[in-house]
Design an enzyme around this catalytic site. Structure first.
Site, PDB file in Angstrom:
ATOM      1  N   ASN A  66      -5.989  -0.634   4.430  1.00  0.00           N
ATOM      2  CA  ASN A  66      -5.662  -2.038   4.649  1.00  0.00           C
ATOM      3  C   ASN A  66      -6.742  -3.036   4.767  1.00  0.00           C
ATOM      4  O   ASN A  66      -7.938  -2.544   5.477  1.00  0.00           O
ATOM      5  CB  ASN A  66      -4.444  -2.592   5.352  1.00  0.00           C
ATOM      6  CG  ASN A  66      -3.180  -2.289   4.861  1.00  0.00           C
ATOM      7  OD1 ASN A  66      -2.986  -2.278   3.427  1.00  0.00           O
ATOM      8  ND2 ASN A  66      -2.428  -1.630   5.557  1.00  0.00           N
ATOM      9  N   ARG A  92      10.590  -1.365  -0.499  1.00  0.00           N
ATOM     10  CA  ARG A  92      11.288  -2.131   0.362  1.00  0.00           C
ATOM     11  C   ARG A  92      12.107  -3.114  -0.318  1.00  0.00           C
ATOM     12  O   ARG A  92      13.344  -3.460   0.337  1.00  0.00           O
ATOM     13  CB  ARG A  92      10.266  -2.753   1.118  1.00  0.00           C
ATOM     14  CG  ARG A  92       9.592  -1.844   2.097  1.00  0.00           C
ATOM     15  CD  ARG A  92       8.467  -2.527   3.142  1.00  0.00           C
ATOM     16  NE  ARG A  92       7.907  -1.449   4.111  1.00  0.00           N
ATOM     17  CZ  ARG A  92       6.500  -1.673   4.355  1.00  0.00           C
ATOM     18  NH1 ARG A  92       5.990  -2.579   4.239  1.00  0.00           N
ATOM     19  NH2 ARG A  92       6.353  -0.531   5.389  1.00  0.00           N
ATOM     20  N   HIS A 136      -0.924  -6.767  -1.506  1.00  0.00           N
ATOM     21  CA  HIS A 136      -0.080  -5.724  -0.554  1.00  0.00           C
ATOM     22  C   HIS A 136      -0.200  -6.584   0.790  1.00  0.00           C
ATOM     23  O   HIS A 136      -1.077  -6.376   1.614  1.00  0.00           O
ATOM     24  CB  HIS A 136      -0.723  -4.564  -0.303  1.00  0.00           C
ATOM     25  CG  HIS A 136       0.181  -3.689   0.658  1.00  0.00           C
ATOM     26  ND1 HIS A 136       1.548  -3.452   0.781  1.00  0.00           N
ATOM     27  CD2 HIS A 136      -0.276  -3.058   1.737  1.00  0.00           C
ATOM     28  CE1 HIS A 136       1.853  -2.801   1.586  1.00  0.00           C
ATOM     29  NE2 HIS A 136       0.691  -2.258   2.412  1.00  0.00           N
TER      30      HIS A 136
END
Length: 317
Positions: free
Chosen positions: A123, A154, A178
């Site tokens: 990330n 999700r 994201h």
């Protein structure tokens, strides 16, 4: 045909992914790379011990970048757990570490005659994938990130739970970063073939989006990191690549019309991205996508400028 997978970064996610790969027998050999030699060696030994009780066997090499050259997939799961704990709900909080790490790793990857796919988990995944592509110079279609695949999962879980259906009965996508600027493209979501807009109110859909966003936060704050969800997403992408399945997945890829990497559905095969799917988004959704793209692009451009400056400075000092 022999298959090889390399994992750079044997932290919580890297180890969870290695376990998934080895348990399913996805490859015949693996390369574990980590700045902590003892951790990488320990993981390798642990998996060797486990193989006596597993149906699959594989060879494991540790901290050898040259061994990555003939890999089918290289996964970047490097990160900094201390920064992750301080990240709260902003994945860009880890960027000061990952952008430097990506630059250093890219210098070791660039000389390789690598013909496989680089899969990024680290990330902020969209920005990190963009940096890897820039500094390795590898083809854009072969440098991808997990993108919004986990966010989409999700969302499907939240919708399925609310409407009492199996998550596999839910179709659709979360798009964009994201991270905090992502959104659910409700115009694309169906439940058992029916548009979700026929089954829920706008208020209910907003609550579902918040629930899907907080799913990751719940995991993060509960155990200090996420691992199994993102590892399963990476496993899904890896299977699509290795099997040349031409499956449509919302991963992070370079979108030429937006000038950056972000989560958007593409067709994946052995050589990475083979086609970008063109969604019929609403004007509001297109605006959200462009907003998310601008946020990512600004951060990437700033990071490239900073790292290029350091490269020049270090070279001429």
């Amino acid at each position: 045909m022999s298959r090889k997978i390399g994992i750079i970064g044997m932290g919580n996610v890297g180890a969870a992914l290695a376990h998934a790969y080895i348990s399913e027998g996805l490859a015949d050999s693996y390369v574990f790379i980590d700045i902590n030699d003892k951790k990488a060696e320990a993981d390798a030994q642990d998996f060797k011990d486990a193989m006596a009780n597993l149906p699959n066997y594989a060879k494991i090499t540790v901290n050898d970048y040259q061994a990555l050259e003939d890999a089918d997939i290289i996964v970047s799961s490097l990160g900094n757990i201390q920064l992750q704990h301080n990240a709260g709900e902003d994945r860009f909080a880890e960027f000061p570490f990952t952008k430097e790490a990506v630059y250093q790793v890219s210098q070791k990857l660039k000389p390789l005659d690598f013909k496989g796919v680089l899969l990024v988990i680290s990330n902020p995944v969209d920005a990190v994938a963009a940096l890897y592509q820039h500094f390795t110079g590898w083809p854009k279609e072969r440098v991808i990130g997990t993108g919004t695949l986990l966010d989409t999962a999700r969302m499907k879980a939240a919708v399925a739970d609310d409407l009492s259906v199996n998550p596999r009965s839910v179709s659709g996508y979360n798009l964009g970063e994201h991270g905090n600027s992502q959104f659910t493209a409700w115009s694309q979501v169906t439940v058992k073939g029916r548009p979700i807009t026929d089954l829920t109110t706008e208020k209910e859909r907003q609550e579902l989006f918040i629930k899907s966003m907080k799913g990751g936060h719940t995991v993060f704050y509960g155990k200090g990191f996420t691992s199994y969800g993102i590892a399963s997403a990476a496993l899904h992408v890896s299977k699509a690549v290795l099997s040349d399945s031409f499956e449509i997945l919302p991963v992070s890829t370079y979108q030429k019309n937006l000038g950056t990497y972000l989560g958007y559905p593409v067709v994946l095969g052995r050589n990475g991205v083979t086609e970008t799917i063109q969604l019929s988004l609403t004007p509001e959704e297109n605006a959200l996508l462009e907003k998310s793209a601008k946020l990512i692009k600004v951060r990437v451009d700033e990071a490239i400028k900073e790292l290029e400056h350091k490269k020049y400075f270090n070279t001429t000092d």
